[in-house]
Design an enzyme around this catalytic site. Structure first.
Site, short mmCIF file in Angstrom:
data_model
loop_
_atom_site.label_atom_id
_atom_site.label_comp_id
_atom_site.label_asym_id
_atom_site.label_seq_id
_atom_site.Cartn_x
_atom_site.Cartn_y
_atom_site.Cartn_z
CG HIS A 92 -1.69 1.28 1.38
ND1 HIS A 92 -2.90 1.50 0.74
CD2 HIS A 92 -1.43 2.41 2.10
CE1 HIS A 92 -3.33 2.71 1.06
NE2 HIS A 92 -2.47 3.28 1.88
CD GLU A 93 2.04 3.34 3.67
OE1 GLU A 93 2.19 4.46 3.13
OE2 GLU A 93 1.05 3.06 4.37
CG HIS A 124 0.52 6.41 -0.62
ND1 HIS A 124 -0.62 7.04 -1.06
CD2 HIS A 124 0.19 5.79 0.54
CE1 HIS A 124 -1.61 6.82 -0.21
NE2 HIS A 124 -1.15 6.06 0.77
#
Length: 231
Positions: free
Chosen positions: A103-104, A107
């Protein structure tokens, strides 16, 4: 008097509702995290390894993956170009660890592609921080502006917060979508694990939904109080 009692009751109910939504979301993310951090991923890759694989595969070799303290303190720093993972996520090989790490990285990919909403969110961060700081200062010296002034500033602060959260929400959902796509594309997880990955990412997204709903409810609560005082 009767109308005043109703507005007071409405304010109280809105406060309880906002608090309950946040608690529910926190319990859900903690429940999902507790469940899936015990489930070992088939590939047995650590969160750090998954992050590194996704970043390198997207030409982001200049972005470092570092370990930070805390639990679920994971985040991507677009200014320093660093993916920061908490201890359990960095070293862990569980479904929870690889999901959060991916998920990070979502980004980081947004940053690379100049994802418009992420740019808007980054632009809003210092503004919202300043507004929040002003609100904190006013809450300490509220007697200087009076109750009505305090309510007006509180409404202004919450409006800024809601705006920020409205932008943040699609950014987080998009990062989770990218994370899941990368994990499938790079064969970082098996088809049997996708349900766990989706559950973990969904629970994390729910915290942002809950924060937005809570802020909206608190905004409505202050508006009710302001109207009550004004009358």
């Amino acid at each position: 008097m009767y109308l005043y009692g109703l507005e007071t009751m409405a304010t109280l109910m809105l406060s309880i509702l906002g608090f309950g939504i946040v608690i529910f979301a926190q319990l859900r993310i903690q429940s999902s995290y507790s469940k899936y951090k015990k489930v070992e991923s088939v590939k047995k890759m650590s969160g750090c390894e998954v992050a590194r694989t996704i970043l390198d595969s997207n030409g982001l070799t200049d972005i470092h993956v570092v370990e930070v303290s805390g639990e679920l303190s994971d985040h991507y720093d677009p200014n320093r170009k660093v993916v920061r993972l908490s201890h359990d996520i960095f070293h862990g090989t569980s479904i929870a660890s690889i999901s959060v790490a991916a998920h990070e990285c979502g980004h980081a990919i947004q940053d690379k592609e100049n994802y418009s909403l992420m740019r808007i969110r980054s632009f809003l961060v210092p503004i919202v921080n300043l507004v929040s700081y002003i609100g904190y200062f006013v809450s300490i010296f509220g007697f200087l502006v009076g109750v009505m002034g305090y309510l007006k500033i509180g409404i202004f602060v919450l409006l800024a917060t809601v705006l920020f959260q409205l932008v943040t929400l699609p950014v987080e959902f998009d990062a989770s979508r990218r994370a899941k796509a990368q994990m499938e594309k790079l064969d970082l997880t098996s088809s049997n694990e996708l349900e766990g990955v989706s559950s973990m990412l969904g629970a994390a997204a729910m915290t942002y939904v809950a924060s937005l709903l809570s802020s909206l409810i608190n905004l409505l609560r202050l508006i009710v109080m302001f109207r009550d005082r004004d009358n």
